[in-house]
Design an enzyme around this catalytic site. Structure first.
Site, PDB file in Angstrom:
ATOM      1  N   ASN A 156     116.301 151.633  81.210  1.00  0.00           N
ATOM      2  CA  ASN A 156     117.059 152.199  82.344  1.00  0.00           C
ATOM      3  C   ASN A 156     118.175 153.140  81.932  1.00  0.00           C
ATOM      4  OD1 ASN A 156     118.561 150.032  81.352  1.00  0.00           O
ATOM      5  ND2 ASN A 156     119.381 149.503  83.372  1.00  0.00           N
ATOM      6  N   LYS A 179     114.286 149.362  68.225  1.00  0.00           N
ATOM      7  CA  LYS A 179     113.038 149.540  68.957  1.00  0.00           C
ATOM      8  C   LYS A 179     113.394 149.867  70.402  1.00  0.00           C
ATOM      9  CE  LYS A 179     110.687 146.999  71.443  1.00  0.00           C
ATOM     10  NZ  LYS A 179     110.323 148.068  72.481  1.00  0.00           N
ATOM     11  N   PRO A 180     113.174 151.086  70.855  1.00  0.00           N
ATOM     12  CA  PRO A 180     113.464 151.449  72.235  1.00  0.00           C
ATOM     13  C   PRO A 180     112.371 150.928  73.156  1.00  0.00           C
ATOM     14  CG  PRO A 180     112.559 153.337  71.113  1.00  0.00           C
ATOM     15  CD  PRO A 180     112.675 152.245  70.088  1.00  0.00           C
ATOM     16  N   ALA A 181     112.580 151.079  74.464  1.00  0.00           N
ATOM     17  CA  ALA A 181     111.594 150.625  75.440  1.00  0.00           C
ATOM     18  C   ALA A 181     110.384 151.566  75.427  1.00  0.00           C
ATOM     19  CB  ALA A 181     112.217 150.574  76.833  1.00  0.00           C
ATOM     20  N   GLY A 232     118.497 143.852  77.770  1.00  0.00           N
ATOM     21  CA  GLY A 232     117.266 143.777  78.542  1.00  0.00           C
ATOM     22  C   GLY A 232     117.298 142.582  79.458  1.00  0.00           C
ATOM     23  N   SER A 233     116.140 142.114  79.844  1.00  0.00           N
ATOM     24  CA  SER A 233     116.062 141.019  80.808  1.00  0.00           C
ATOM     25  C   SER A 233     116.516 139.701  80.188  1.00  0.00           C
ATOM     26  CB  SER A 233     114.613 140.873  81.292  1.00  0.00           C
ATOM     27  OG  SER A 233     113.800 140.467  80.200  1.00  0.00           O
ATOM     28  N   GLU A 254     122.952 141.397  75.988  1.00  0.00           N
ATOM     29  CA  GLU A 254     123.382 142.055  77.212  1.00  0.00           C
ATOM     30  C   GLU A 254     122.207 141.953  78.177  1.00  0.00           C
ATOM     31  OE1 GLU A 254     126.170 143.406  78.104  1.00  0.00           O
ATOM     32  OE2 GLU A 254     127.325 143.765  76.291  1.00  0.00           O
ATOM     33  N   LEU A 255     122.306 141.072  79.178  1.00  0.00           N
ATOM     34  CA  LEU A 255     121.118 140.685  79.938  1.00  0.00           C
ATOM     35  C   LEU A 255     121.235 141.069  81.418  1.00  0.00           C
ATOM     36  CD1 LEU A 255     120.623 137.225  78.176  1.00  0.00           C
ATOM     37  CD2 LEU A 255     119.676 139.455  77.550  1.00  0.00           C
ATOM     38  N   CYS A 288     122.002 147.237  85.476  1.00  0.00           N
ATOM     39  CA  CYS A 288     122.299 145.802  85.371  1.00  0.00           C
ATOM     40  C   CYS A 288     123.541 145.428  86.157  1.00  0.00           C
ATOM     41  CB  CYS A 288     122.495 145.442  83.910  1.00  0.00           C
ATOM     42  SG  CYS A 288     123.772 146.447  83.139  1.00  0.00           S
ATOM     43  N   GLU A 385     117.297 139.731  90.768  1.00  0.00           N
ATOM     44  CA  GLU A 385     117.810 141.076  90.483  1.00  0.00           C
ATOM     45  C   GLU A 385     116.829 142.078  91.102  1.00  0.00           C
ATOM     46  OE1 GLU A 385     117.707 142.191  86.310  1.00  0.00           O
ATOM     47  OE2 GLU A 385     119.712 142.993  86.512  1.00  0.00           O
TER      48      GLU A 385
HETATM   49  N1  LIG Z   1     123.604 143.750  80.409  1.00  0.00           N
HETATM   50  C1  LIG Z   1     123.317 145.004  80.116  1.00  0.00           C
HETATM   51  O1  LIG Z   1     124.123 145.741  79.502  1.00  0.00           O
HETATM   52  C2  LIG Z   1     121.997 145.574  80.534  1.00  0.00           C
HETATM   53  C3  LIG Z   1     121.818 146.959  80.422  1.00  0.00           C
HETATM   54  C4  LIG Z   1     120.587 147.498  80.802  1.00  0.00           C
HETATM   55  C5  LIG Z   1     119.561 146.675  81.288  1.00  0.00           C
HETATM   56  N2  LIG Z   1     119.775 145.345  81.373  1.00  0.00           N
HETATM   57  C6  LIG Z   1     118.732 144.474  81.910  1.00  0.00           C
HETATM   58  O2  LIG Z   1     117.449 144.858  81.376  1.00  0.00           O
HETATM   59  C7  LIG Z   1     116.434 144.593  82.357  1.00  0.00           C
HETATM   60  C8  LIG Z   1     115.607 145.842  82.592  1.00  0.00           C
HETATM   61  O3  LIG Z   1     115.205 146.393  81.366  1.00  0.00           O
HETATM   62  P1  LIG Z   1     113.722 146.160  80.825  1.00  0.00           P
HETATM   63  O4  LIG Z   1     112.748 146.071  81.938  1.00  0.00           O
HETATM   64  O5  LIG Z   1     113.492 147.157  79.735  1.00  0.00           O
HETATM   65  O6  LIG Z   1     113.868 144.696  80.182  1.00  0.00           O
HETATM   66  P2  LIG Z   1     112.828 143.937  79.240  1.00  0.00           P
HETATM   67  O7  LIG Z   1     113.510 142.718  78.810  1.00  0.00           O
HETATM   68  O8  LIG Z   1     111.497 143.835  79.872  1.00  0.00           O
HETATM   69  O9  LIG Z   1     112.644 144.911  77.959  1.00  0.00           O
HETATM   70  C9  LIG Z   1     113.758 145.252  77.173  1.00  0.00           C
HETATM   71  C10 LIG Z   1     113.278 145.576  75.777  1.00  0.00           C
HETATM   72  O10 LIG Z   1     112.698 144.417  75.227  1.00  0.00           O
HETATM   73  C11 LIG Z   1     111.417 144.714  74.692  1.00  0.00           C
HETATM   74  N3  LIG Z   1     110.608 143.499  74.717  1.00  0.00           N
HETATM   75  C12 LIG Z   1     109.930 142.966  75.750  1.00  0.00           C
HETATM   76  N4  LIG Z   1     109.305 141.822  75.385  1.00  0.00           N
HETATM   77  C13 LIG Z   1     109.598 141.637  74.047  1.00  0.00           C
HETATM   78  C14 LIG Z   1     109.241 140.664  73.069  1.00  0.00           C
HETATM   79  N5  LIG Z   1     108.474 139.618  73.378  1.00  0.00           N
HETATM   80  N6  LIG Z   1     109.734 140.804  71.812  1.00  0.00           N
HETATM   81  C15 LIG Z   1     110.530 141.854  71.494  1.00  0.00           C
HETATM   82  N7  LIG Z   1     110.908 142.820  72.377  1.00  0.00           N
HETATM   83  C16 LIG Z   1     110.430 142.708  73.642  1.00  0.00           C
HETATM   84  C17 LIG Z   1     110.910 145.829  75.551  1.00  0.00           C
HETATM   85  O11 LIG Z   1     109.888 146.551  74.891  1.00  0.00           O
HETATM   86  C18 LIG Z   1     112.184 146.657  75.715  1.00  0.00           C
HETATM   87  O12 LIG Z   1     112.382 147.480  74.591  1.00  0.00           O
HETATM   88  C19 LIG Z   1     117.170 144.171  83.607  1.00  0.00           C
HETATM   89  O13 LIG Z   1     117.173 142.763  83.723  1.00  0.00           O
HETATM   90  C20 LIG Z   1     118.585 144.671  83.378  1.00  0.00           C
HETATM   91  O14 LIG Z   1     119.545 143.926  84.097  1.00  0.00           O
HETATM   92  C21 LIG Z   1     120.975 144.765  81.024  1.00  0.00           C
HETATM   93  O1  LIG Z   2     122.152 148.918  83.248  1.00  0.00           O
HETATM   94  C1  LIG Z   2     123.094 148.634  82.572  1.00  0.00           C
HETATM   95  C2  LIG Z   2     124.049 149.647  82.061  1.00  0.00           C
HETATM   96  O2  LIG Z   2     124.914 148.993  81.160  1.00  0.00           O
HETATM   97  C3  LIG Z   2     124.733 150.299  83.209  1.00  0.00           C
HETATM   98  S1  LIG Z   2     126.155 151.194  82.824  1.00  0.00           S
HETATM   99  O3  LIG Z   2     125.787 152.626  82.806  1.00  0.00           O
HETATM  100  O4  LIG Z   2     126.648 150.776  81.486  1.00  0.00           O
HETATM  101  O5  LIG Z   2     127.140 150.889  83.876  1.00  0.00           O
END
Ligand SMILES: NC(=O)c1ccc[n+]([C@@H]2O[C@H](COP(=O)([O-])OP(=O)(O)OC[C@H]3O[C@@H](n4cnc5c(N)ncnc54)[C@H](O)[C@@H]3O)[C@@H](O)[C@H]2O)c1
Ligand SMILES: O=C[C@H](O)CS(=O)(=O)O
Length: 484
Positions: A156, A179-181, A232-233, A254-255, A288, A385
């Site tokens: 995101n 490792k990026p998404a 991530g999640s 950071e979830l 997030c 969420e």
């Molecule tokens: N707290 C924060 O700062 C923050 C910031 C941005 C996004 N998020 C959260 O991230 C989520 C959305 O992002 P998303 O859909 O990319 O999340 P996601 O957890 O599906 O994926 C995040 C990353 O993890 C990797 N991943 C997935 N499964 C894995 C595994 N089994 N082993 C290793 N890596 C794996 C993905 O390829 C990706 O690079 C939302 O819940 C959002 O709230 C939190």
């Molecule tokens: O999605 C999560 C990001 O941390 C949002 S922000 O740009 O840092 O506010």
């Protein structure tokens, strides 16, 4: 479809390991707004992840031995190059993630701000001396780089979520593998091109795309990795935390979030509507820290809903590069299906869509910006969420009631409220169980402040002086024999 960039070399599809660009294009990257194919990136796995970690381990001592100001100068050059290439980076970001170009430019600036900040902070990672318990000895406390950092980041904010980790890590003297998404690898790879140009040495910053579980197993299991940084999640965060436990690695998480956005009777309603628009609809609601539950006190409920719906109905939906567009597509069909499920559940249980509430006429993954009224805690939208352009508005009566409702979640990332009474501001701000609280503001993020959550929203802080803590170890040294 080939992106037309000022600097075509920024459109990189290979991965960067130990200063070499490797891997053939296998995994397709598409533009979520048009479906156009942007290219194919490498599909790397455990072997390459191991190579990257071991390259970072070899690079660690020389990088950590550099003077802090030398590391800072190299990071500053990276910052300068990111800013100089802002337009290309923003176009790459919008093309693979979908956000409007203006927001993408804003994200590039935001991402760059962490590199700028930690280029300076590198020189301020201080230790301390402690009054000794022995006349012949002195107590010295040093903060030293932790070692290899393995980072996994989401789609995101494909630029900001990388630099928010990597800048402090490198500033502290750590080396990193990222490792990026899979949805948004091109922004990360472009940042790696610029990192190389800035003079970040081979092996210090490695970026690889591919098999997430296999790469994650190496990142959480390899003995050379000392810090696992994940954004991530919550679900994946918990998995990685379990995997990293075997080697007692630091895990900086950071979830997910479920942010309450509370509007009290004494709020400035126009300011609250403005704040709700920024907090809810930035990045099509895919942040997030988006307002996920909007609570409005009885006395101002109808006025707030009407004014919010008017603003939401005026949002312009389309491809992010088109002039005037303020809402792009959702990232995937699964993301669209989740939003449709949540809206259907809410309306089936009595909520009404004051505006929006449907798949957009543009098709693909576009969704109408939506305001739901009459939302209650019985609806799934109160607990999940949303990660989409849907503003559910709940009615509440008392301060105690709304604080209890706001805290009734396993998440604890961001919370927001609008009020003018100073007693109420302190009572509510201190009672909310969140890592970050926006008061009369719908936007929190800054490189100067500690970003992070509590409960199942994570355990780390990124930004400001606090952001270094994840990447240093504290060493206590007792210097004896000073009496002879
Ligand atoms: N707290 C924060 O700062 C923050 C910031 C941005 C996004 N998020 C959260 O991230 C989520 C959305 O992002 P998303 O859909 O990319 O999340 P996601 O957890 O599906 O994926 C995040 C990353 O993890 C990797 N991943 C997935 N499964 C894995 C595994 N089994 N082993 C290793 N890596 C794996 C993905 O390829 C990706 O690079 C939302 O819940 C959002 O709230 C939190
Ligand atoms: O999605 C999560 C990001 O941390 C949002 S922000 O740009 O840092 O506010």
């Amino acid at each position: 479809m080939t992106l037309v960039l000022k600097d075509p070399e920024l459109l990189e599809f290979r991965s960067l390991i130990d200063g070499e660009w490797v891997g053939a294009g296998v995994d397709a990257v598409h533009n979520p707004a048009t479906g156009a194919l942007l290219g194919h990136v490498a599909h790397l796995g455990a072997a390459e992840a191991t190579r990257a970690v071991e390259a970072a381990a070899r690079a660690f001592k020389p990088w950590a031995k550099k003077l802090a100001k030398e590391r800072g100068a190299i990071l500053r050059r990276w910052f300068d190059l990111i800013i100089a290439n802002r337009e290309d980076l923003a176009l790459i970001l919008t093309s693979e993630q979908g956000k409007p170009l203006a927001e993408a430019r804003g994200e590039i600036d935001y991402a760059a701000s962490y590199v700028e900040y930690y280029a300076e902070e590198a020189k301020r990672i201080y230790g301390e001396t402690v009054p000794s318990h022995r006349p012949d000895a002195r107590i010295i406390v040093a903060r030293q780089p932790a070692g290899v950092v393995a980072a996994i980041t989401p789609w995101n904010f494909p630029a900001g979520m990388i630099t928010r980790k990597i800048a402090p890590a490198l500033a502290a003297g750590c080396t990193a593998v990222v490792k990026p998404a899979p949805e948004t690898p091109l922004t990360a790879l472009a940042l790696a091109v610029l990192a190389q140009r800035a003079g970040i040495p081979d092996g210090v910053f490695n970026v690889l795309t591919g098999d997430a579980p296999a790469i994650g197993q190496v990142f959480t299991g390899h003995p050379a990795v000392r810090v696992v940084g994940f954004t991530g999640s919550t679900e994946v965060g918990k998995l990685l935390m379990r995997q990293a436990a075997g080697g007692v690695k630091k895990v900086a998480l950071e979830l997910g979030g479920n942010a309450p956005f509370i509007v009290f009777d004494d709020a400035d309603i126009d300011a609250a509507v403005e704040g709700a628009m920024i907090s809810k609809f930035r990045n099509m609601g895919q942040t997030c820290v988006c307002a996920n539950r909007i609570y409005v006190q009885d006395g101002v409920y109808d006025a707030f809903v009407a004014r919010l719906a008017e603003r939401v109905a005026a949002l312009v939906v389309g491809e992010g590069t088109a002039p005037g567009v303020t809402q792009g597509p959702l990232i995937t069909a699964d993301a669209l299906a989740k939003v449709e499920r949540l809206v259907a559940d809410a309306t089936a249980k009595g909520a009404t869509a004051v505006t929006g509430g449907r798949h957009h006429a543009l098709g693909r993954t576009f969704y109408e910006p939506t305001v739901l009224a009459g939302v209650t805690a019985a609806m799934t939208v109160a607990r999940e969420e949303i990660f989409g352009p849907v503003a559910p508005v709940f009615r509440f009566h008392s301060e105690d009631e709304v604080v209890e409702a706001a805290n009734n979640t396993e998440y604890g990332l961001a919370a927001y409220f609008y009020a003018r009474d100073i007693g109420r501001i302190f009572r509510v701000a201190e009672a909310l169980e969140y890592g970050m609280v926006g008061i009369n503001s719908g936007l929190l993020s800054s490189e100067l402040a500690p970003f992070g959550g509590v409960k199942e929203s994570g355990n780390s802080r990124e930004g400001g002086p606090h952001g270094i803590a994840e990447f240093v170890e504290t060493k206590y040294m007792l210097l004896g024999g000073l009496d002879r």
